[in-house]
Design an enzyme around this catalytic site. Sequence first.
Site, PDB file in Angstrom:
ATOM      1  N   ASP A  38       1.572 -25.657   0.982  1.00 18.82           N
ATOM      2  CA  ASP A  38       1.153 -24.711   0.290  1.00 18.82           C
ATOM      3  C   ASP A  38       0.577 -25.426  -1.295  1.00 18.82           C
ATOM      4  O   ASP A  38      -0.303 -25.275  -1.716  1.00 18.82           O
ATOM      5  CB  ASP A  38       1.540 -23.364   0.265  1.00 18.82           C
ATOM      6  N   GLU A 114       3.541  -4.897   5.679  1.00 17.39           N
ATOM      7  CA  GLU A 114       4.343  -5.365   7.255  1.00 17.39           C
ATOM      8  C   GLU A 114       4.822  -6.587   6.798  1.00 17.39           C
ATOM      9  O   GLU A 114       4.363  -7.336   6.267  1.00 17.39           O
ATOM     10  CB  GLU A 114       3.673  -5.040   8.336  1.00 17.39           C
ATOM     11  N   LYS A 116       5.063 -10.524   7.837  1.00 14.00           N
ATOM     12  CA  LYS A 116       4.612 -11.456   8.395  1.00 14.00           C
ATOM     13  C   LYS A 116       5.103 -12.414   9.220  1.00 14.00           C
ATOM     14  O   LYS A 116       6.285 -13.108   9.031  1.00 14.00           O
ATOM     15  CB  LYS A 116       3.894 -12.631   7.028  1.00 14.00           C
ATOM     16  N   ASP A 118       6.072 -15.317  11.757  1.00  9.39           N
ATOM     17  CA  ASP A 118       6.148 -16.638  11.743  1.00  9.39           C
ATOM     18  C   ASP A 118       5.933 -17.033  13.151  1.00  9.39           C
ATOM     19  O   ASP A 118       6.733 -17.804  13.872  1.00  9.39           O
ATOM     20  CB  ASP A 118       7.263 -17.430  11.283  1.00  9.39           C
ATOM     21  N   TYR A 226      -0.990  -6.544  15.288  1.00  6.13           N
ATOM     22  CA  TYR A 226      -1.211  -5.993  14.013  1.00  6.13           C
ATOM     23  C   TYR A 226      -2.660  -6.111  13.446  1.00  6.13           C
ATOM     24  O   TYR A 226      -2.965  -5.318  12.373  1.00  6.13           O
ATOM     25  CB  TYR A 226      -0.354  -6.925  12.969  1.00  6.13           C
ATOM     26  N   LYS A 316       4.410 -15.078   0.203  1.00  3.49           N
ATOM     27  CA  LYS A 316       5.366 -15.527   1.217  1.00  3.49           C
ATOM     28  C   LYS A 316       7.020 -15.670   0.469  1.00  3.49           C
ATOM     29  O   LYS A 316       6.890 -15.904  -0.789  1.00  3.49           O
ATOM     30  CB  LYS A 316       4.820 -17.290   1.153  1.00  3.49           C
ATOM     31  N   CYS A 410      30.714 -44.295  22.248  1.00  2.02           N
ATOM     32  CA  CYS A 410      30.845 -42.780  22.348  1.00  2.02           C
ATOM     33  C   CYS A 410      32.324 -42.873  21.592  1.00  2.02           C
ATOM     34  O   CYS A 410      33.171 -43.265  21.877  1.00  2.02           O
ATOM     35  CB  CYS A 410      31.217 -42.637  23.918  1.00  2.02           C
ATOM     36  N   CYS A 413      35.527 -41.831  24.090  1.00  2.00           N
ATOM     37  CA  CYS A 413      36.135 -42.723  25.011  1.00  2.00           C
ATOM     38  C   CYS A 413      35.729 -44.152  24.944  1.00  2.00           C
ATOM     39  O   CYS A 413      36.230 -44.885  25.729  1.00  2.00           O
ATOM     40  CB  CYS A 413      35.542 -42.158  26.577  1.00  2.00           C
ATOM     41  N   CYS A 428      26.676 -41.442  26.390  1.00  2.00           N
ATOM     42  CA  CYS A 428      27.873 -42.010  26.878  1.00  2.00           C
ATOM     43  C   CYS A 428      27.604 -41.636  28.420  1.00  2.00           C
ATOM     44  O   CYS A 428      27.695 -40.782  28.924  1.00  2.00           O
ATOM     45  CB  CYS A 428      29.188 -41.257  26.503  1.00  2.00           C
ATOM     46  N   CYS A 433      34.640 -39.483  30.818  1.00  2.89           N
ATOM     47  CA  CYS A 433      35.074 -39.022  29.247  1.00  2.89           C
ATOM     48  C   CYS A 433      35.372 -37.851  29.102  1.00  2.89           C
ATOM     49  O   CYS A 433      35.129 -36.625  29.406  1.00  2.89           O
ATOM     50  CB  CYS A 433      33.413 -39.167  28.575  1.00  2.89           C
TER      51      CYS A 433
HETATM   52  S1  IVH Z   1      -3.282  -9.869   9.223  1.00  2.38           S
HETATM   53  C1  IVH Z   1      -7.632 -11.354   8.305  1.00  2.38           C
HETATM   54  N1  IVH Z   1      -0.673  -9.234   9.767  1.00  2.38           N
HETATM   55  O1  IVH Z   1      -0.572 -14.737   9.301  1.00  2.38           O
HETATM   56  C2  IVH Z   1      -6.370 -11.453   8.282  1.00  2.38           C
HETATM   57  N2  IVH Z   1      -1.505 -11.404   9.888  1.00  2.38           N
HETATM   58  O2  IVH Z   1      -1.458 -16.867   7.100  1.00  2.38           O
HETATM   59  C3  IVH Z   1      -5.734 -11.077   9.510  1.00  2.38           C
HETATM   60  N3  IVH Z   1       0.401 -13.272  10.655  1.00  2.38           N
HETATM   61  O3  IVH Z   1      -3.805 -15.776  10.683  1.00  2.38           O
HETATM   62  C4  IVH Z   1      -4.295 -11.273   9.638  1.00  2.38           C
HETATM   63  N4  IVH Z   1       1.929 -11.764  10.600  1.00  2.38           N
HETATM   64  O4  IVH Z   1      -1.735 -15.320  12.312  1.00  2.38           O
HETATM   65  C5  IVH Z   1      -1.914 -10.086   9.585  1.00  2.38           C
HETATM   66  N5  IVH Z   1       1.514  -8.796   9.938  1.00  2.38           N
HETATM   67  C6  IVH Z   1       0.627  -9.774   9.951  1.00  2.38           C
HETATM   68  C7  IVH Z   1       0.824 -10.975  10.465  1.00  2.38           C
HETATM   69  C8  IVH Z   1      -0.411 -12.021  10.189  1.00  2.38           C
HETATM   70  C9  IVH Z   1       1.560 -12.953  10.919  1.00  2.38           C
HETATM   71  C10 IVH Z   1      -0.454 -14.539  10.661  1.00  2.38           C
HETATM   72  C11 IVH Z   1      -1.663 -14.450  11.415  1.00  2.38           C
HETATM   73  C12 IVH Z   1      -2.733 -14.970  10.136  1.00  2.38           C
HETATM   74  C13 IVH Z   1      -1.754 -15.705   9.313  1.00  2.38           C
HETATM   75  C14 IVH Z   1      -2.355 -15.848   8.158  1.00  2.38           C
END
Ligand code: IVH
Length: 676
Positions: A38, A114, A116, A118, A226, A316, A410, A413, A428, A433
């Site tokens: 980023d 909410e 995010k 990963d 979501y 983030k 190893c 042994c 090994c 062993c």
């Molecule tokens: S809403 C138009 N909600 O993060 C945007 N995205 O970096 C709609 N992601 O492409 C996304 N958790 O794959 C939304 N609670 C959440 C999320 C979420 C993970 C991901 C998603 C998105 C990416 C953006």
Amino acid sequence: MTDDSIRKRIEKLRTEVARHDELYHRRARPEISDLDYDRMKSELAKLEAAHPEFAAPDSPTARVGDDRTEGFATYRHRQPMLSLDNTYSEAELREFHGRLVKLLGREDFSYTVEPKIDGLAVSLTYENGRLVRAVTRGNGVEGDDVTVNARHVHGLLEKLGGRTWPEVVEIRGELYMTLEQFRRINRQREEEGLAQFANPRNLAAGSIKLLDPEEARSRRLEIVTYGLGFCEPAGAAGGTQSDFHSKLRQWGLPVTARFQTLRGIDAIWSEIQQLDKLRHEFAYGTDGAVVKLDSLALQLEAGFTSKAPRWAIAYKFEPERAETRLNAITIQVGRTGVLTPVAELEPVVLAGTTVSRATLHNKAEIARKDIRVGDWVEVEKAGEVIPAVIGVILKRRSPDCRPYRYPKKCPACGTDAVQNEGEVALRCPNPACPVQVRRRVQHYASRACVDIEGLGEAMVDTLVEKGWVNDIPDLYRLRREDLLTLGKSVGKSTDNLLAAIDASKRAELWRFIHGLGITHVGQAAAKDLATRFRGLRELAEARMEDFLGGKKESLIEGIGETMALAIVGHFAVARNRRVVEELLGLGISPEAPASRAATGGRFSGLTFVLTGTLPSLTREEATAMIEGAGGRASGSVSKKTSYVLAGEEAGSKLEKARTLGVPVIDEAEFRRLIAG
Ligand code: IVH
């Protein structure tokens, strides 16, 4: 900077960002952290904004990453899937709010907040409540059709619950893998000498794109939903983000672990901090919080930039990193002899826990990062899972620090290490062993194998140290009087242990197969093998042609060429054959479940082959029902097959059944048969 140097910098950043996009999205093997990525991208965006003369329509800042890969049909989203703008500070978050207030000319609106997740984004299309398609984000406009693999994702519904559904709705969600599952797979790969996956996201991303649906299924992906894409009729999914969230719940789809509707940026900020504290308890990895305008009408009014909505933002969380000294590199010996280098670190606090060890993965990794003993290194909790050494802090390297010489033997042994073709790990090769023996016996006794209560890792260590156990069969030769000398185990617990060991003789066949510790043969494969082989000796004597047909197609469901080679290779080693012979000699002759169940029962004497996905039964459930009724479930179709039980997307087995004239039944008919 001169114009020329700015142009050069922009070009360099573009190439780098594009390279990392490719690594992350297509290959699911990133080389740098999200934060570094980023930062690089934002430096590029800033330079481009300040120097419009160097603008380029194909700059990576102008497009979203692309995950499309070979081997999948692509599908166009009815509504594009965009990405989100990222922020890393409270100030940036407040700027986002400020922009919206200005844009909308009011500030009485609510947001939703909410976690995010990963993972990787998918779009699920439901028509009148039925799943018709699952597509990855791709380039945002069109993605890969992963419907076949998605049907096995936990939590994903074939048919929505509730009573009313839009005619067509695109539901956006995130595929992920639980940390537990991730660790399990990595542990197994470590044993098998394969490269470790860096974090659950990469593994999930790789798994949904596996061309072998059985393999994809065994990876156990999960989903959280979501977001709303296209919807017909418009408005049928509610008027706000919160309404839509309730709909998702009513329909029975998994939603984020925490979801709040709040007003005012202060409340948002405090919720984000709250999430940062709670997130470690969620089943999935989280890398931030997503803030969205609640009202869909206002979302429409705010609109989009070329790649992200103006009405939402991702905050983030900073990944936790720390600098510390690498005191030593030790080599761990695995059950199958894989040698794994481990970093012994000066203890340092990271994400709330003290870290003193981190994996270095393998020899090639150490060389690539030029990691040396005595170096200052940067450690990170990758995806908040296992601490990993990100790299060396070269500025702090002392001049007398020498390159690391990877040991050739190893450590347990002293046998010369070998590297098998196609593997990254050194091994090994000595089955005697002491560390391998210990791990092998521990594995055999574990819950996932013959499950001997009271025979934990420490106890096995003792038995091996005392010289009483040199391999698996020795467990059955332990003498009461020897065990009594251990002192800590008074008479009763010794008797319990001996009874538990004796009871293990009657475990199911698959438990023994798994317990032998054959490379690549996990629990699922052991179960598949147990449906086909009548006993341990039959398995030990099997040849390649018992596993693979003329065109290398697998004859036993779930057992491909790699596994077949590993099995045959395992029993080519005299010591391994001896283990089986000794076990048999000790009176252990587990039988295949089918032959045991073949007495009596409605399906007695009948053989079933399962293929495809059944509407309501899993493969395991159907197998259990067949065996429960005295029948046998087999992996491949032959003239002797009584019935092929076929579900959706049944493949070659269905064709074979038709050619051989074997009756094909569906789940409904199967249920009728079993009910009589
Ligand atoms: S809403 C138009 N909600 O993060 C945007 N995205 O970096 C709609 N992601 O492409 C996304 N958790 O794959 C939304 N609670 C959440 C999320 C979420 C993970 C991901 C998603 C998105 C990416 C953006």
